[in-house]
Design a protein around this motif. Structure first.
Motif, PDB file in Angstrom:
ATOM      1  N   MET A   1     -15.113 122.048 -66.868  1.00  0.00           N
ATOM      2  CA  MET A   1     -15.163 123.527 -67.223  1.00  0.00           C
ATOM      3  C   MET A   1     -16.308 124.087 -67.411  1.00  0.00           C
ATOM      4  O   MET A   1     -17.028 123.748 -68.290  1.00  0.00           O
ATOM      5  N   LYS A   2     -16.460 125.219 -66.498  1.00  0.00           N
ATOM      6  CA  LYS A   2     -17.715 126.012 -66.773  1.00  0.00           C
ATOM      7  C   LYS A   2     -17.909 126.803 -68.133  1.00  0.00           C
ATOM      8  O   LYS A   2     -16.904 127.166 -68.471  1.00  0.00           O
ATOM      9  N   ASN A   3     -19.110 127.251 -68.545  1.00  0.00           N
ATOM     10  CA  ASN A   3     -19.306 127.875 -69.593  1.00  0.00           C
ATOM     11  C   ASN A   3     -20.463 128.466 -69.567  1.00  0.00           C
ATOM     12  O   ASN A   3     -21.303 127.995 -68.866  1.00  0.00           O
ATOM     13  N   LYS A   4     -20.950 129.240 -70.672  1.00  0.00           N
ATOM     14  CA  LYS A   4     -21.928 130.371 -70.524  1.00  0.00           C
ATOM     15  C   LYS A   4     -22.664 129.790 -71.659  1.00  0.00           C
ATOM     16  O   LYS A   4     -23.779 130.739 -72.421  1.00  0.00           O
ATOM     17  N   ILE A   5     -22.792 128.668 -72.365  1.00  0.00           N
ATOM     18  CA  ILE A   5     -23.266 128.267 -73.786  1.00  0.00           C
ATOM     19  C   ILE A   5     -24.839 128.156 -73.248  1.00  0.00           C
ATOM     20  O   ILE A   5     -25.620 129.068 -74.196  1.00  0.00           O
ATOM     21  N   GLN A   6     -25.408 127.832 -72.317  1.00  0.00           N
ATOM     22  CA  GLN A   6     -27.025 127.655 -72.141  1.00  0.00           C
ATOM     23  C   GLN A   6     -27.282 129.266 -71.807  1.00  0.00           C
ATOM     24  O   GLN A   6     -28.435 129.528 -72.437  1.00  0.00           O
ATOM     25  N   GLU A   7     -26.714 129.943 -71.235  1.00  0.00           N
ATOM     26  CA  GLU A   7     -26.752 131.375 -70.633  1.00  0.00           C
ATOM     27  C   GLU A   7     -27.139 132.199 -72.304  1.00  0.00           C
ATOM     28  O   GLU A   7     -28.171 132.684 -72.601  1.00  0.00           O
ATOM     29  N   LEU A   8     -26.168 132.128 -73.130  1.00  0.00           N
ATOM     30  CA  LEU A   8     -26.183 132.705 -74.565  1.00  0.00           C
ATOM     31  C   LEU A   8     -27.293 132.115 -75.348  1.00  0.00           C
ATOM     32  O   LEU A   8     -27.861 132.652 -76.050  1.00  0.00           O
ATOM     33  N   GLN A  28     -27.050 115.680 -77.768  1.00  0.00           N
ATOM     34  CA  GLN A  28     -26.531 115.189 -76.498  1.00  0.00           C
ATOM     35  C   GLN A  28     -25.261 115.910 -76.081  1.00  0.00           C
ATOM     36  O   GLN A  28     -24.735 115.964 -74.891  1.00  0.00           O
ATOM     37  N   THR A  29     -24.414 116.158 -77.118  1.00  0.00           N
ATOM     38  CA  THR A  29     -22.914 116.813 -76.866  1.00  0.00           C
ATOM     39  C   THR A  29     -23.336 118.325 -76.489  1.00  0.00           C
ATOM     40  O   THR A  29     -22.462 118.666 -75.484  1.00  0.00           O
ATOM     41  N   ILE A  30     -24.394 118.905 -76.925  1.00  0.00           N
ATOM     42  CA  ILE A  30     -24.785 120.246 -76.270  1.00  0.00           C
ATOM     43  C   ILE A  30     -25.373 120.083 -74.976  1.00  0.00           C
ATOM     44  O   ILE A  30     -24.794 120.926 -73.965  1.00  0.00           O
ATOM     45  N   ILE A  31     -26.001 119.095 -74.699  1.00  0.00           N
ATOM     46  CA  ILE A  31     -26.562 118.851 -73.351  1.00  0.00           C
ATOM     47  C   ILE A  31     -25.230 118.641 -72.318  1.00  0.00           C
ATOM     48  O   ILE A  31     -25.064 119.143 -71.353  1.00  0.00           O
ATOM     49  N   SER A  32     -24.431 117.950 -72.572  1.00  0.00           N
ATOM     50  CA  SER A  32     -23.209 117.504 -71.944  1.00  0.00           C
ATOM     51  C   SER A  32     -22.308 118.833 -71.646  1.00  0.00           C
ATOM     52  O   SER A  32     -21.775 118.893 -70.755  1.00  0.00           O
ATOM     53  N   LEU A  33     -22.282 119.541 -72.724  1.00  0.00           N
ATOM     54  CA  LEU A  33     -21.347 120.635 -72.762  1.00  0.00           C
ATOM     55  C   LEU A  33     -22.179 121.846 -71.597  1.00  0.00           C
ATOM     56  O   LEU A  33     -21.211 122.414 -70.775  1.00  0.00           O
ATOM     57  N   GLU A  34     -23.345 121.998 -71.904  1.00  0.00           N
ATOM     58  CA  GLU A  34     -24.099 122.768 -70.851  1.00  0.00           C
ATOM     59  C   GLU A  34     -23.998 122.436 -69.521  1.00  0.00           C
ATOM     60  O   GLU A  34     -24.072 123.388 -68.534  1.00  0.00           O
ATOM     61  N   ASN A  35     -23.961 121.144 -69.357  1.00  0.00           N
ATOM     62  CA  ASN A  35     -23.811 120.427 -67.707  1.00  0.00           C
ATOM     63  C   ASN A  35     -22.505 120.474 -67.378  1.00  0.00           C
ATOM     64  O   ASN A  35     -22.308 119.982 -66.059  1.00  0.00           O
ATOM     65  N   GLY A  36     -21.580 120.857 -68.024  1.00  0.00           N
ATOM     66  CA  GLY A  36     -20.064 120.828 -67.827  1.00  0.00           C
ATOM     67  C   GLY A  36     -19.563 119.520 -67.673  1.00  0.00           C
ATOM     68  O   GLY A  36     -18.406 119.270 -67.080  1.00  0.00           O
ATOM     69  N   LYS A  37     -20.433 118.441 -68.295  1.00  0.00           N
ATOM     70  CA  LYS A  37     -19.950 116.917 -68.169  1.00  0.00           C
ATOM     71  C   LYS A  37     -18.659 116.905 -69.331  1.00  0.00           C
ATOM     72  O   LYS A  37     -17.851 115.760 -69.175  1.00  0.00           O
ATOM     73  N   THR A  43     -11.442 123.160 -81.702  1.00  0.00           N
ATOM     74  CA  THR A  43     -12.317 123.329 -82.990  1.00  0.00           C
ATOM     75  C   THR A  43     -13.872 123.596 -82.538  1.00  0.00           C
ATOM     76  O   THR A  43     -14.348 124.714 -82.985  1.00  0.00           O
ATOM     77  N   LEU A  44     -14.559 122.886 -81.456  1.00  0.00           N
ATOM     78  CA  LEU A  44     -15.879 122.920 -81.312  1.00  0.00           C
ATOM     79  C   LEU A  44     -15.869 124.455 -80.535  1.00  0.00           C
ATOM     80  O   LEU A  44     -16.856 125.077 -80.650  1.00  0.00           O
ATOM     81  N   ALA A  45     -14.898 124.634 -79.562  1.00  0.00           N
ATOM     82  CA  ALA A  45     -14.915 126.082 -78.683  1.00  0.00           C
ATOM     83  C   ALA A  45     -15.017 127.091 -79.772  1.00  0.00           C
ATOM     84  O   ALA A  45     -15.761 128.178 -79.355  1.00  0.00           O
ATOM     85  N   HIS A  46     -13.892 126.976 -80.663  1.00  0.00           N
ATOM     86  CA  HIS A  46     -14.150 128.153 -81.561  1.00  0.00           C
ATOM     87  C   HIS A  46     -15.382 128.356 -82.332  1.00  0.00           C
ATOM     88  O   HIS A  46     -15.685 129.441 -82.598  1.00  0.00           O
ATOM     89  N   LYS A  47     -15.904 127.267 -82.788  1.00  0.00           N
ATOM     90  CA  LYS A  47     -17.092 127.247 -83.766  1.00  0.00           C
ATOM     91  C   LYS A  47     -18.008 127.647 -82.929  1.00  0.00           C
ATOM     92  O   LYS A  47     -19.150 128.698 -83.101  1.00  0.00           O
ATOM     93  N   ALA A  48     -18.309 127.329 -81.465  1.00  0.00           N
ATOM     94  CA  ALA A  48     -19.441 127.961 -80.642  1.00  0.00           C
ATOM     95  C   ALA A  48     -19.015 129.237 -80.295  1.00  0.00           C
ATOM     96  O   ALA A  48     -20.211 130.007 -80.431  1.00  0.00           O
ATOM     97  N   LEU A  59     -16.554 132.660 -73.634  1.00  0.00           N
ATOM     98  CA  LEU A  59     -17.702 131.609 -73.516  1.00  0.00           C
ATOM     99  C   LEU A  59     -17.274 130.634 -72.616  1.00  0.00           C
ATOM    100  O   LEU A  59     -18.006 129.929 -71.831  1.00  0.00           O
ATOM    101  N   PHE A  60     -16.079 130.251 -72.519  1.00  0.00           N
ATOM    102  CA  PHE A  60     -15.474 129.265 -71.423  1.00  0.00           C
ATOM    103  C   PHE A  60     -14.862 129.680 -70.397  1.00  0.00           C
ATOM    104  O   PHE A  60     -13.826 130.511 -70.625  1.00  0.00           O
TER     105      PHE A  60
END
Lengths: 68, 141
Positions: A1-8, A28-37, A43-48, A59-60
């Protein structure tokens, strides 16, 4: 799933480590999230989303039937 | 974070208990082993368990005194990606081990019947436990 975490994150001049500490995950989790892996849990999506002051949908980017 | 501190303290108590049991086990093996050479591997295993426990106790004590280290340990323990990796690894390992036991059981049928039967019984035990635990969690969730 693509997201805008890195951009924001870059727009707010926040490092990956700072974001990881704020969301109580590893860098490492942030890196994996930003890479879409890795797809964040609800819960994490809500926190972010709360951290960036946006909605989860902003965001997602859900692109229909993934992994089905 | 307070809850995690309590978890570390409890962990340390369990490690101390583990050390005590390992020492008792090692002593029993040495004293009651008919042939002292046979016990060496087992005593070595207990020694390794004691060493690992001591290292973990030391790590936990260090974390309890250092807030930064404590936070790092806490994040590592709750990180959802790590939990998912552990879960996927356990799942894959479970099936690989079961498949390996099945193949070994079939192969050993032609070499040693005893080994084949023991492997088959172990497999059955693992499957019974798996189904029982699955039923439990199905009901719980």
């Amino acid at each position: 799933m693509k997201n805008k975490i890195q951009e924001l994150r870059k727009a707010r001049k926040v490092t990956q480590q700072e974001l990881a500490d704020a969301l109580s995950v590893t860098r490492q989790t942030i890196i994996s999230l930003e890479n879409g892996k890795y797809n964040a849990s609800l819960t994490l999506a809500h926190k972010a989303a709360q951290f960036f002051g946006v909605t989860i949908e902003e965001l997602f980017i859900f692109e229909g039937e993934e992994n089905l | 974070m307070e809850k995690f501190k309590k978890q570390l303290v409890t962990s340390n108590c369990i490690y101390w208990l583990f050390i005590a049991l390992s020492i008792i086990g090692a002593v029993l093996v040495v004293v009651f082993s008919p042939n002292h050479r046979d016990g060496n591997g087992t005593v070595g295993f207990f020694a390794a368990m004691i060493a690992i426990s001591v290292i973990n106790i030391h790590r936990n004590r260090k974390a309890l005194k250092n807030e930064k280290l404590l936070k790092e340990m806490y994040i590592n323990s709750v990180d959802e990606r790590k939990k998912q990796i552990t879960l996927q690894s356990a799942k894959a390992s479970f099936f690989i081990i079961l498949a390996s036991m099945l193949i070994a059981s079939i192969v050993f049928r032609f070499i040693s019947m005893t080994v084949s039967i023991v492997l088959t019984c172990c497999m059955m035990f693992i499957l019974i436990v798996y189904f029982a635990v699955t039923a439990y969690y199905n009901k719980k969730m």
